[in-house]
Design an enzyme around this catalytic site. Sequence first.
Site, mmCIF file in Angstrom:
data_model
loop_
_atom_site.group_PDB
_atom_site.id
_atom_site.type_symbol
_atom_site.label_atom_id
_atom_site.label_comp_id
_atom_site.label_asym_id
_atom_site.label_seq_id
_atom_site.Cartn_x
_atom_site.Cartn_y
_atom_site.Cartn_z
ATOM 1 N N CYS A 1 -97.177 12.363 -5.246
ATOM 2 C CA CYS A 1 -96.785 13.062 -4.009
ATOM 3 C C CYS A 1 -96.541 12.059 -2.888
ATOM 4 O O CYS A 1 -97.082 10.935 -2.890
ATOM 5 C CB CYS A 1 -97.903 13.978 -3.551
ATOM 6 S SG CYS A 1 -98.201 15.391 -4.602
ATOM 7 N N GLU B 1 -91.017 10.754 -8.499
ATOM 8 C CA GLU B 1 -91.193 11.469 -9.762
ATOM 9 C C GLU B 1 -90.891 10.580 -10.958
ATOM 10 O O GLU B 1 -90.402 9.451 -10.806
ATOM 11 C CB GLU B 1 -90.324 12.735 -9.747
ATOM 12 C CG GLU B 1 -90.756 13.678 -8.624
ATOM 13 C CD GLU B 1 -90.041 15.012 -8.611
ATOM 14 O OE1 GLU B 1 -89.051 15.192 -9.349
ATOM 15 O OE2 GLU B 1 -90.485 15.887 -7.844
ATOM 16 N N ASN B 2 -91.187 11.115 -12.128
ATOM 17 C CA ASN B 2 -91.047 10.335 -13.353
ATOM 18 C C ASN B 2 -90.689 11.270 -14.511
ATOM 19 O O ASN B 2 -91.139 12.422 -14.523
ATOM 20 C CB ASN B 2 -92.392 9.638 -13.640
ATOM 21 C CG ASN B 2 -92.252 8.553 -14.673
ATOM 22 O OD1 ASN B 2 -92.167 8.811 -15.863
ATOM 23 N ND2 ASN B 2 -92.212 7.325 -14.210
ATOM 24 N N ALA B 3 -89.912 10.765 -15.462
ATOM 25 C CA ALA B 3 -89.542 11.570 -16.626
ATOM 26 C C ALA B 3 -90.795 12.038 -17.370
ATOM 27 O O ALA B 3 -90.816 13.121 -17.957
ATOM 28 C CB ALA B 3 -88.644 10.758 -17.558
ATOM 29 N N CYS C 1 -101.030 19.292 -1.444
ATOM 30 C CA CYS C 1 -101.693 19.773 -2.669
ATOM 31 C C CYS C 1 -103.163 19.354 -2.657
ATOM 32 O O CYS C 1 -103.587 18.510 -1.852
ATOM 33 C CB CYS C 1 -100.982 19.224 -3.909
ATOM 34 S SG CYS C 1 -101.415 17.519 -4.316
ATOM 35 N N GLU D 1 -97.661 12.135 0.147
ATOM 36 C CA GLU D 1 -98.863 11.826 0.935
ATOM 37 C C GLU D 1 -99.651 10.686 0.298
ATOM 38 O O GLU D 1 -100.094 9.750 0.964
ATOM 39 C CB GLU D 1 -99.777 13.059 1.043
ATOM 40 C CG GLU D 1 -99.173 14.223 1.793
ATOM 41 C CD GLU D 1 -98.419 15.201 0.884
ATOM 42 O OE1 GLU D 1 -97.750 14.739 -0.060
ATOM 43 O OE2 GLU D 1 -98.487 16.413 1.137
HETATM 44 N N1 THU Z 1 -95.184 17.144 -3.547
HETATM 45 C C1 THU Z 1 -95.494 16.267 -2.560
HETATM 46 O O1 THU Z 1 -94.967 15.161 -2.492
HETATM 47 N N2 THU Z 1 -96.406 16.643 -1.645
HETATM 48 C C2 THU Z 1 -96.991 17.868 -1.599
HETATM 49 O O2 THU Z 1 -97.806 18.124 -0.724
HETATM 50 C C3 THU Z 1 -96.647 18.891 -2.589
HETATM 51 C C4 THU Z 1 -95.775 18.439 -3.703
HETATM 52 C C5 THU Z 1 -94.169 16.731 -4.520
HETATM 53 C C6 THU Z 1 -94.675 16.466 -5.907
HETATM 54 C C7 THU Z 1 -93.438 16.690 -6.717
HETATM 55 O O3 THU Z 1 -92.672 15.492 -6.721
HETATM 56 C C8 THU Z 1 -92.662 17.749 -5.950
HETATM 57 O O4 THU Z 1 -93.201 17.739 -4.646
HETATM 58 C C9 THU Z 1 -92.763 19.141 -6.535
HETATM 59 O O5 THU Z 1 -94.073 19.501 -6.719
#
Ligand code: THU
Length: 164
Positions: free
Chosen positions: A74, A65-67, A113, A76
């Site tokens: 994600c 993640e990032n600010a 997602c 994946e």
């Molecule tokens: N996220 C994933 O890494 N994979 C997914 O399939 C769904 C969501 C992450 C993105 C974000 O860092 C956090 O989960 C919340 O959405």
Amino acid sequence: MAGALNITIHIDVLDSAEELTREEKQAMQLAEEAANDAYAPYSNFFVGAALLLDNGTFFKGSNQENAAYPSGLCAERTALFAMSSHYPKQKIKLIAVAARRQNETRYLPVTPCGACRQVMSEYEFKQQMAIPVLLHGPDGKYYRSRSIQDLLPLQFTKDSLLEF
Ligand code: THU
């Protein structure tokens, strides 16, 4: 109206880890381990992905993640892009994904997602070999799709860019 397009998707539902193959168990274990490496200070949602490659090696990724929120990625796609950068010719035999909240040990029934499904679809199309996706389902069950086509019907692919 000219008719309807009825699309059936198929997802295997496995009762417990006992029904996973050795490779699937290993991949899921690595996805769970990868989730520990997530950098998710904003969502506290820890996701790990593990790819099993054709040459028998595994590749892991976690969400970053990032600010500036949309700059994050994600688990994946982190795994897929890193893998394809390092081993552009390798085929992916399996993707396993595991997600949990930061301070919990229970894995959540989470499916990838839409953007990750699109990226998975690109690599499946590229390698011309189906990529199964293994996920935690509810109540200790596992979900397994045998191809990205089951997670993303009516895909937009390279062929969609051709002129008709
Ligand atoms: N996220 C994933 O890494 N994979 C997914 O399939 C769904 C969501 C992450 C993105 C974000 O860092 C956090 O989960 C919340 O959405």
